[in-house]
Design an enzyme around this catalytic site. Structure first.
Site, PDB file in Angstrom:
ATOM      1  N   LYS A  53       0.914  -1.206   0.004  1.00 59.19           N
ATOM      2  CA  LYS A  53      -0.027   0.113  -0.022  1.00 59.19           C
ATOM      3  C   LYS A  53       0.955   1.240   0.030  1.00 59.19           C
ATOM      4  O   LYS A  53       0.604   2.297  -0.661  1.00 59.19           O
ATOM      5  CB  LYS A  53      -0.938  -0.108   1.110  1.00 59.19           C
ATOM      6  N   GLN A  97      -5.314  -2.039   9.243  1.00 66.28           N
ATOM      7  CA  GLN A  97      -4.959  -3.315   8.648  1.00 66.28           C
ATOM      8  C   GLN A  97      -5.488  -4.382   9.409  1.00 66.28           C
ATOM      9  O   GLN A  97      -5.452  -4.551  10.841  1.00 66.28           O
ATOM     10  CB  GLN A  97      -3.508  -3.717   8.374  1.00 66.28           C
ATOM     11  N   ASP A 120     -11.640   1.998   3.315  1.00 63.15           N
ATOM     12  CA  ASP A 120     -11.724   0.543   3.236  1.00 63.15           C
ATOM     13  C   ASP A 120     -13.319   0.245   2.876  1.00 63.15           C
ATOM     14  O   ASP A 120     -13.636  -0.795   2.704  1.00 63.15           O
ATOM     15  CB  ASP A 120     -11.579  -0.027   4.767  1.00 63.15           C
TER      16      ASP A 120
HETATM   17  N1  GUN Z   1      -7.279  -7.313   5.596  1.00 65.25           N
HETATM   18  C1  GUN Z   1      -7.533  -8.061   4.502  1.00 65.25           C
HETATM   19  N2  GUN Z   1      -8.075  -7.080   3.505  1.00 65.25           N
HETATM   20  C2  GUN Z   1      -8.259  -5.976   4.072  1.00 65.25           C
HETATM   21  C3  GUN Z   1      -8.306  -4.602   3.463  1.00 65.25           C
HETATM   22  O1  GUN Z   1      -9.024  -4.711   2.314  1.00 65.25           O
HETATM   23  N3  GUN Z   1      -8.399  -3.662   4.405  1.00 65.25           N
HETATM   24  C4  GUN Z   1      -7.975  -3.787   5.615  1.00 65.25           C
HETATM   25  N4  GUN Z   1      -7.937  -2.749   6.067  1.00 65.25           N
HETATM   26  N5  GUN Z   1      -7.609  -4.828   6.249  1.00 65.25           N
HETATM   27  C5  GUN Z   1      -7.639  -5.958   5.277  1.00 65.25           C
END
Ligand code: GUN
Length: 298
Positions: A53, A97, A120
């Protein structure tokens, strides 16, 4: 039958290319889109996702800050950090996350991130808006699947879409997007999950089969209708003595055998995974534009 391999890289690149102009226009108005990413603990998969990211932000000129917290961080400390990031005008998107260490309450964190910074799309306000067909931040992975289908001109209207998996992050929003009365959706949707008695009975009916179950290679050729489109959201690391790392990444679909029965299929890696980050970048730019224009959603 030769299946078309749907390249996540090609679609993600096209999404990122489109964002460059929008980012430049934000900067002309004195605003650099910014994303804050919080990682609690040292889960290796999460570390990789968070690093990817940050790299995506850097390559686009989006401001990014990664905040690493120890695994024993308490809820109060995490809440206080979210409040600080919510109030920081440099960050248009705030992301924590998942999964969080067991002692932390994920739902409390989801509620705490301001809906307008919730890139998200996990906050109940955004989830509700999605279901109601209103403007919202869409969760990145399901939005990425929709984008891939659009890019490759795979029609969904009137098709039978079967989703395997009911997670809050992928399965549920995927289902709720697919039946919307919208271009690129308007499908008839079936959802299968661990409580489904005979999954094969349903997957065999799918014109488009979307699998987000987290079970390595669970979808085999006998479970798929000839000519179906297969979207594999799975990312499973399995042991492989032939690899230097000792592991190999596989999806939820047994790719080699299912490929020959399908007309189009996403590979793992190189499929949907790349879309998730591209859509996160898109949501961050959207958040910056909306905060810049002080636009209030209807
Ligand atoms: N863990 C797995 N996929 C995601 C996501 O798209 N966003 C976040 N914040 N955590 C994740």
């Amino acid at each position: 039958m030769e299946a078309k391999i749907l390249s996540g890289k090609e679609v993600a690149d096209s999404v990122l290319e489109r964002l460059k102009g929008r980012i430049a226009r934000c900067k002309e108005q004195g605003v650099t889109p910014g994303l804050a990413v919080v990682l609690v603990g040292d889960d290796p998969a999460s570390q990789v996702y968070v690093r990817n990211k940050r790299r995506a932000c850097e390559s686009l000129g989006i401001l990014s800050e990664t905040i690493l917290l120890p695994a024993d961080t308490d809820q109060k400390t995490l809440n206080a950090l979210i409040d600080k990031l919510n109030a920081d005008p440099r960050f248009h998107g705030v992301l924590v996350q998942m999964p969080l260490p067991k002692h932390l309450d994920e739902f409390e964190i989801t509620l705490r991130i301001l809906p307008e910074k919730d890139v998200d799309g996990f906050h109940p306000e955004n989830v509700g808006r999605l279901i109601l067909g209103k403007e919202a931040f869409l969760p990145c992975t399901p939005a990425g699947v929709m984008e891939m289908l659009r890019y490759y001109d795979i029609g969904t209207s009137g098709k039978h879409v079967v989703v395997v998996g009911r997670s809050n992050i992928v399965g549920k929003p995927m289902v709720n997007l697919m039946y919307q009365r919208l271009p690129g959706a308007n499908a008839t949707v079936t959802v299968c999950h661990t409580g489904t008695k005979d999954i094969t009975e349903h997957t065999l009916q799918a014109d488009i089969l979307i699998v987000a179950a987290g079970v390595p290679e669970m979808i085999t050729a006998d479970m798929v209708k000839k000519g179906a489109v297969i979207i594999d959201v799975g990312m499973n690391r399995i042991p492989d003595a032939a690899k230097k790392s000792g592991t190999r990444l596989v999806g939820d679909v047994a790719f080699d055998e299912v490929k020959d029965k399908s007309t189009a299929i996403t590979p793992v890696p190189g499929g949907v995974g790349l879309m998730t980050i591209a859509m996160l970048m898109q949501n961050t730019v959207k958040a910056a534009e909306e905060q810049l224009n002080r636009k209030k959603w209807q």
